[in-house]
Design an enzyme around this catalytic site. Structure first.
Site, PDB file in Angstrom:
ATOM      1  N   VAL A 232       7.157   4.356  -1.362  1.00 52.47           N
ATOM      2  CA  VAL A 232       5.700   4.274  -1.385  1.00 52.47           C
ATOM      3  C   VAL A 232       5.232   3.043  -0.624  1.00 52.47           C
ATOM      4  CG1 VAL A 232       5.686   5.408  -3.643  1.00 52.47           C
ATOM      5  CG2 VAL A 232       5.511   2.934  -3.530  1.00 52.47           C
ATOM      6  N   SER A 233       3.976   3.089  -0.179  1.00 53.42           N
ATOM      7  CA  SER A 233       3.312   1.970   0.472  1.00 53.42           C
ATOM      8  C   SER A 233       4.122   1.473   1.673  1.00 53.42           C
ATOM      9  CB  SER A 233       3.049   0.856  -0.553  1.00 53.42           C
ATOM     10  OG  SER A 233       2.159  -0.110  -0.034  1.00 53.42           O
ATOM     11  N   ASN A 234       4.467   0.173   1.719  1.00 53.69           N
ATOM     12  CA  ASN A 234       5.255  -0.332   2.839  1.00 53.69           C
ATOM     13  C   ASN A 234       6.602   0.366   2.926  1.00 53.69           C
ATOM     14  OD1 ASN A 234       3.212  -2.085   3.431  1.00 53.69           O
ATOM     15  ND2 ASN A 234       4.332  -3.955   2.922  1.00 53.69           N
TER      16      ASN A 234
ATOM     17  N   GLY B  60       5.960   3.670   4.566  1.00 53.84           N
ATOM     18  CA  GLY B  60       5.783   3.472   6.001  1.00 53.84           C
ATOM     19  C   GLY B  60       7.105   3.211   6.700  1.00 53.84           C
TER      20      GLY B  60
END
Length: 702
Positions: free
Chosen positions: A295-297, A300
């Protein structure tokens, strides 16, 4: 073709996992037994076996009950915690930082270690952990592979779990880690070159890979690139300061996040073959299902890994609220319902985050926000007014009084910077938590490859007292930092210091800007960061000069290095994102990435985008009244994303079309979440819920 590419990878990296000796891709009946340690590993590999009774992979022996308890585990000696104690507290804090474990919020019902297992969720198995580095860098990156005892050698699977945010290697334990371990898959983690590495410049103390402290010349998570003389000179001028890995490694780690994930996969195969491999039973990318996740960073990072996966290591992608900075594609606009089309999407993380750092403190005082936003009282009203006054005096907002100026600040964020109105009520608590401020400082340093000695915009890191005055980092605080830090100060008792504040260096929230002589949250420093992100003076619009221009140019280059291409190479992929995300605004992250992917891959694309109404970035906030009654856990839909990709890869089940998911908030935080609040991602959504790229418009239903 896939087999030839995999064989080339094995030969190039020294994986040595299977026979690859003929050009037509046929297998060798007697693959070699060699399993060399990957060349990117630095130093020793630590291997620990957990029995699932006294300690385990997922809960560090605490079980679902312990993770859900508000009472954190303690150290037997606060000044000298053991590696196992640090690991336990790190897992406790990292799990609870991303998952709402409060009663009625879904923990133990829709997600959690015990869900689907019927026990405390303690998972026995093996854990391998080491430092690695990417080519061209000597900055240590932590990598870890967890192999549950339930791993099935006849049907091997692997899930990537790069850390969210700037967290350490356990930063995805409660997200990708939980799902993968309960599925019986190996899970491979990395801190992505950010993590919890802190360096006390006065004492030269740093953290070993297990979080224990040392001043010795031995492998550590991070030390600033300073000689002893340079470090002493800096400390004489700026005593008690700390350097932090993500901000001060001079490496722009985000540029290599995709490579960190790919290397973690290779490390995972090494660990699996050390555990199970043999001449007749090698575990290879050819016979293993690999899902890039987190999730999140971390999400990405897995997206970037999939884009860079020229050797076909990754089979599918399932991520939540990914921090992606897509290449700007002006050939399409984003239209939500009948709203005005947004053409200036895909702004960089640093641009929109520094805008939030500058304007949000004032916007919190806008009547519609002040009177309705939960936890807005955490922001001192006088400071909010001072920020508005300073912005007005600099010509950055208009209005005859504070209410009007604050309303204009909110307008600027929504209209000029394309931030969704759905995030407005959550933004104040993020400002109080110093989210935008911390990201702005850390990423400006990282993108510009600046060192701690550069003190970008007059900012540094140090511990403070209650008045915001710099103090030495306490021994107990430093001893626990590995287990309590989120990798991006303010954290673990360390704050952002405005060294150039009027009077004396002061923690940013209490600092007085020289230009205003007011406590306005160090607005001068935040405007400096915003100017560097814009590449021009944020007040006058003039071009930057001198050292500021040089640094802004380096930052712009650093941002280009992290841009995502939108090419997922035809892999089945799912993004889930909350429309009310107040950290990664959807018009600059998930939405334009989906549009870019449709442009780049066209009909070959297997990416699906699910935008969840009444969901946001940090589920942990749902435990608070005013938030939990308005929002549902995005985490639930992240696990659905993983389930969907798994079914696609194992059974060929089609992924549902991209769509808006219409949830129903509880309305009262005292009412437990029910299935009626959390509708499934629809296999056949209504036409009015479909997300479509039509000609030059990415159309998002209301």
């Amino acid at each position: 073709m896939k087999r030839i590419m995999i064989c080339a990878l094995i030969g190039a990296t020294g994986l040595g996992l299977s026979g690859c000796n003929d050009s037509n891709g046929s297998s060798n009946d007697n693959p070699p037994a060699t399993n060399p340690i990957p060349g990117f590993i630095q130093g020793d590999i630590q291997h620990t076996q957990y029995d699932g009774v006294t300690d385990d992979l997922l809960t560090a022996g605490m079980g679902a009950t312990g993770l859900g308890s508000p009472t954190a585990p303690t150290f037997s000696d606060a000044l000298n915690p053991s590696p196992s104690e640090l690991r336990r507290l790190a897992i406790y804090n990292n799990y609870r930082a991303l998952v709402d474990t409060s009663a009625g919020g879904g923990y133990g019902e829709f997600f959690g270690p015990s869900v689907g297992i019927g026990t405390e969720g303690m998972i026995p198995g093996h854990e391998y952990i080491a430092f690695m580095a990417v080519p061209g860098s000597d900055v240590p990156v932590t990598v870890m592979a967890q192999i549950p005892d339930s791993f099935d050698q006849s049907s091997p699977c692997m899930i990537t779990a790069p850390s969210s945010g700037s967290r350490g290697v356990y930063g995805a334990i409660g997200t990708a880690g939980e799902w993968g371990l309960k599925k019986g898959c190996a899970v491979v983690y990395t801190d992505k070159g950010s993590g919890t590495g802190s360096h006390n410049l006065k004492s030269n103390t740093a953290q070993r890979i297990d979080g224990t402290l040392t001043t010795g010349d031995e492998p550590v998570q991070f030390r600033a690139d300073l000689t002893d003389t340079e470090r002493g000179d800096f400390s004489a001028l700026w005593p008690d300061r700390l350097a932090w890995k993500h901000a001060h490694s001079k490496a722009n780690p985000e540029a290599d996040w995709g490579q960190h994930v790919l290397q973690s996969i290779e490390f995972g195969f090494w660990a699996l073959n050390k555990q199970f491999g043999s001449d007749s039973n090698a575990i290879t990318p050819l016979n293993t299902l690999v899902i890039a996740s987190s999730v999140s960073n971390g999400g990405g990072s897995s997206v970037r890994a999939a884009e860079q996966d020229i050797n076909g290591l990754i089979d599918g992608v399932a991520v939540s609220e990914p921090n992606v900075n897509p290449v700007m594609d002006t050939s399409f606009t984003i239209v939500q319902g009948t709203s005005t089309a947004i053409s200036e999407h895909s702004r960089s993380l640093l641009e929109y985050t520094t805008a939030l750092a500058v304007y949000q403190g004032c916007a919190n005082q806008a009547p519609v926000i002040r009177d309705n936003a939960p936890l807005n009282a955490l922001n001192a009203e006088q400071v909010r007014e001072n920020i508005c006054n300073s912005l007005f005096n600099k010509g950055l907002v208009t209005g005859a009084d504070t209410d009007a100026r604050a309303t204009d600040a909110q307008r600027i964020l929504n209209q000029d910077f394309g931030i969704q109105p759905e995030q407005n009520l959550l933004a104040p608590v993020h400002f109080a938590s110093k989210v935008a401020q911390s990201i702005s400082m850390t990423y400006a340093n990282a993108y510009g490859r600046a060192g701690v000695e550069d003190r970008v915009c007059g900012l540094s890191f140090a511990a403070t007292d209650s008045a915001g005055t710099v103090t030495p980092f306490t021994d107990a605080g430093e001893a626990a930092a590995f287990a309590v830090s989120n990798g991006i100060p303010p954290t673990a008792g360390v704050d952002i210091i405005y060294d150039d504040a009027e009077g004396q260096p002061t923690a940013l929230p209490a600092s007085v800007s020289p230009s205003s002589s007011q406590i306005d949250y160090g607005l001068d420093a935040l405007l400096c960061l915003h100017s560097l992100a814009l590449g021009r003076d944020a007040i006058t619009g003039d071009a930057l000069t001198g050292a500021d221009a040089t640094l802004a140019s380096a930052i712009a280059e650093g941002i280009e290095d992290i841009r995502a291409t939108g090419n997922l190479r035809g892999k089945p992929a799912v993004f889930v994102t909350g429309r009310a995300d107040a950290i990664l605004p959807i018009n600059h992250a998930s939405r334009p990435y989906y549009g870019l992917n449709q442009r780049v891959e066209g009909t070959a694309s297997q990416l699906r985008y699910y935008e969840v109404l009444n969901a946001h970035h940090l589920d942990i906030l749902n435990q608070f009244a005013g938030i939990g009654d308005r929002y549902v856990p995005l985490h639930h839909y992240y696990f659905q994303a993983l389930d969907l990709v798994w079914e696609r890869l194992t059974n060929g089940t089609e992924l549902p079309p991209s769509q808006v998911v219409r949830t129903t908030p509880r309305g009262d935080i005292a009412t437990p979440l029910a299935e009626s609040n959390l509708p499934e991602i629809a296999a056949q959504p209504a036409d009015g819920d479909l997300i479509l790229l039509v000609d030059s418009e990415l159309r998002i239903p209301e």
